[in-house]
Enzyme design. Structure first.
Site, PDB file in Angstrom:
ATOM      1  N   LYS A  65       0.760  -1.203   0.011  1.00 58.73           N
ATOM      2  CA  LYS A  65      -0.032   0.107   0.202  1.00 58.73           C
ATOM      3  C   LYS A  65       0.997   1.216   0.035  1.00 58.73           C
ATOM      4  O   LYS A  65       0.630   2.280  -0.896  1.00 58.73           O
ATOM      5  CB  LYS A  65      -0.956   0.026   1.199  1.00 58.73           C
ATOM      6  CG  LYS A  65      -2.017  -1.108   1.328  1.00 58.73           C
ATOM      7  CD  LYS A  65      -2.928  -0.772   2.466  1.00 58.73           C
ATOM      8  CE  LYS A  65      -2.373  -0.539   3.780  1.00 58.73           C
ATOM      9  NZ  LYS A  65      -1.804  -1.979   4.186  1.00 58.73           N
ATOM     10  N   ARG A 144      -9.180   1.554   9.930  1.00 62.92           N
ATOM     11  CA  ARG A 144      -8.871   0.122  10.283  1.00 62.92           C
ATOM     12  C   ARG A 144      -9.881  -0.655  10.728  1.00 62.92           C
ATOM     13  O   ARG A 144      -9.712  -1.661  10.899  1.00 62.92           O
ATOM     14  CB  ARG A 144      -7.613   0.152  11.486  1.00 62.92           C
ATOM     15  CG  ARG A 144      -6.390  -0.377  10.880  1.00 62.92           C
ATOM     16  CD  ARG A 144      -5.454  -0.428  11.877  1.00 62.92           C
ATOM     17  NE  ARG A 144      -4.125  -0.955  11.763  1.00 62.92           N
ATOM     18  CZ  ARG A 144      -3.189  -0.533  10.978  1.00 62.92           C
ATOM     19  NH1 ARG A 144      -3.245   0.604  10.610  1.00 62.92           N
ATOM     20  NH2 ARG A 144      -2.010  -1.291  11.013  1.00 62.92           N
ATOM     21  N   ARG A 183      11.742  -9.626   3.822  1.00 65.69           N
ATOM     22  CA  ARG A 183      11.910  -8.190   3.909  1.00 65.69           C
ATOM     23  C   ARG A 183      13.184  -7.687   4.702  1.00 65.69           C
ATOM     24  O   ARG A 183      13.001  -8.393   5.902  1.00 65.69           O
ATOM     25  CB  ARG A 183      10.405  -7.525   4.222  1.00 65.69           C
ATOM     26  CG  ARG A 183      10.544  -6.042   3.977  1.00 65.69           C
ATOM     27  CD  ARG A 183       9.424  -5.300   3.885  1.00 65.69           C
ATOM     28  NE  ARG A 183       8.812  -5.442   5.259  1.00 65.69           N
ATOM     29  CZ  ARG A 183       7.486  -4.701   5.683  1.00 65.69           C
ATOM     30  NH1 ARG A 183       6.995  -4.099   4.390  1.00 65.69           N
ATOM     31  NH2 ARG A 183       6.768  -4.762   6.685  1.00 65.69           N
ATOM     32  N   ARG A 216      12.540  -6.363  10.539  1.00 58.15           N
ATOM     33  CA  ARG A 216      11.614  -5.842  11.588  1.00 58.15           C
ATOM     34  C   ARG A 216      11.128  -6.982  12.383  1.00 58.15           C
ATOM     35  O   ARG A 216      10.707  -8.022  12.151  1.00 58.15           O
ATOM     36  CB  ARG A 216      10.631  -4.985  10.892  1.00 58.15           C
ATOM     37  CG  ARG A 216      10.783  -3.874  10.258  1.00 58.15           C
ATOM     38  CD  ARG A 216       9.893  -3.206   9.260  1.00 58.15           C
ATOM     39  NE  ARG A 216       8.552  -3.410   9.802  1.00 58.15           N
ATOM     40  CZ  ARG A 216       7.580  -2.883   9.310  1.00 58.15           C
ATOM     41  NH1 ARG A 216       7.651  -1.791   8.233  1.00 58.15           N
ATOM     42  NH2 ARG A 216       6.182  -2.961   9.644  1.00 58.15           N
ATOM     43  N   ARG A 227      -0.365 -10.498  12.896  1.00 58.49           N
ATOM     44  CA  ARG A 227      -0.701  -9.362  12.114  1.00 58.49           C
ATOM     45  C   ARG A 227      -1.908  -9.630  11.133  1.00 58.49           C
ATOM     46  O   ARG A 227      -2.602  -9.065  10.904  1.00 58.49           O
ATOM     47  CB  ARG A 227       0.379  -8.502  11.385  1.00 58.49           C
ATOM     48  CG  ARG A 227       1.405  -8.140  12.332  1.00 58.49           C
ATOM     49  CD  ARG A 227       2.908  -7.799  11.672  1.00 58.49           C
ATOM     50  NE  ARG A 227       2.758  -6.536  10.659  1.00 58.49           N
ATOM     51  CZ  ARG A 227       3.472  -6.514   9.666  1.00 58.49           C
ATOM     52  NH1 ARG A 227       4.572  -7.394   9.723  1.00 58.49           N
ATOM     53  NH2 ARG A 227       3.523  -5.434   8.990  1.00 58.49           N
TER      54      ARG A 227
END
Ligand code: AMP
Length: 277
Positions: A65, A144, A183, A216, A227
């Site tokens: 996004k 959200r 990532r 991360r 998540r």
């Protein structure tokens, strides 16, 4: 510094030449009022777009996004506004410098608690002038939940505005997990890499600034599962909310960012009364 806003072929050149550094500039160079609340001063000087687009982006973590927001911002002159960026910016400074909803949110996060809907909506209300901006906006990370979506609708109505569209970036779960777990992020300049799709030239080192790359904590497999579950639970009603209002447009987030952007663009260019010459 203004955004890169050219028309026609100039925009094409800007887009094709868009590199991560430039995206960073676009995202971070002009949103002081959004990041810092009413005390911030916007420094954009480029002309307003012919038509201010007002968008919400939805999509699981890893759907890209943020990248699409930067590309849309560059082409349409709109301003990308992410609540996640507001929280990250606030956490960088001392709590004593914060006030209002932001202070409350940072204190809750420091205790490991979730920020409640009411606080997030207050935080956006404190930045309500960004909803009125003649550059338009691309909200990423807000709303959200369906409750936040209703509150956003009220905030916009109070200001005589409405959303043009909600873009929902869809990606199969296994691809999301693959994207997030591979990532790596530069500790210094925040550039992102992927172990397989976009590896750095030297393992563990950022190509741009030589900083160390790290994973991360929320990109570790256990955290990803949590998540994704949270995303699916809170956004299913949100998706239904915008479907009911005939505002939702599903866009496949599979493939390279430029392919996904071509799909976003086809949709945005086709929005009624949006004349993009
Ligand atoms: P993001 O960059 O959108 O993943 O946001 C980073 C973190 O900021 C999230 O994990 C949440 O803790 C918090 N956050 C961002 N936006 C919202 C929101 N609209 N409502 C509640 N929490 C949020």
């Amino acid at each position: 510094m203004g955004l890169l806003v050219g028309r026609g072929s100039q925009r094409e050149v800007g887009l094709l030449g868009l590199e991560r550094g430039m995206m960073h500039m676009i995202i971070h160079g002009d949103r002081s009022r959004w990041l810092h609340g009413s005390n911030g001063a916007c420094i954009r000087t480029d002309p307003y777009p012919a038509r201010a687009l007002r968008l919400v982006l939805l999509g699981a973590p890893g759907a890209g996004k943020g990248t699409q927001a930067a590309l849309i911002a560059e082409r349409y002159g709109t301003c990308p506004l992410s609540t996640g960026d507001v929280f990250r910016e606030a956490k960088r400074g001392p709590v004593a410098t914060l006030d209002g909803a932001m202070k409350q949110a940072v204190e809750l996060m420091a205790q490991g608690r979730l920020v409640p809907d009411e606080t997030v909506v207050d935080l956006v209300r404190e930045r309500g002038h960004c909803l009125l901006c003649n550059y338009g906006f691309i909200l990423d990370g807000f709303p959200r939940t369906a409750w936040q979506a209703e509150a956003l609708e009220d905030l916009l109505l109070e200001r005589g505005r409405r959303l043009d569209a909600v873009l929902n970036y869809t990606l199969p779960r296994d691809i999301v997990i693959r994207r997030l777990s591979g990532r790596r992020t530069c500790a210094d300049c925040k550039a992102t890499y992927h172990l397989e799709d976009k590896p750095p030239a030297a393992p563990g080192k950022c190509d741009r600034c030589g900083g160390s790359l790290f994973q991360r904590s929320d990109d570790h497999p256990d955290a990803i599962a949590v998540r994704l579950q949270a995303y699916e639970e809170s956004t299913a009603p949100l998706i239904a909310y915008y479907e009911d209002r005939q505002m939702l447009h599903n866009i496949s987030a599979d493939g390279a960012p430029s392919d996904v952007f071509a799909r976003s663009r086809a949709l945005l260019d086709s929005l009624a009364d949006f004349a993009f010459a």
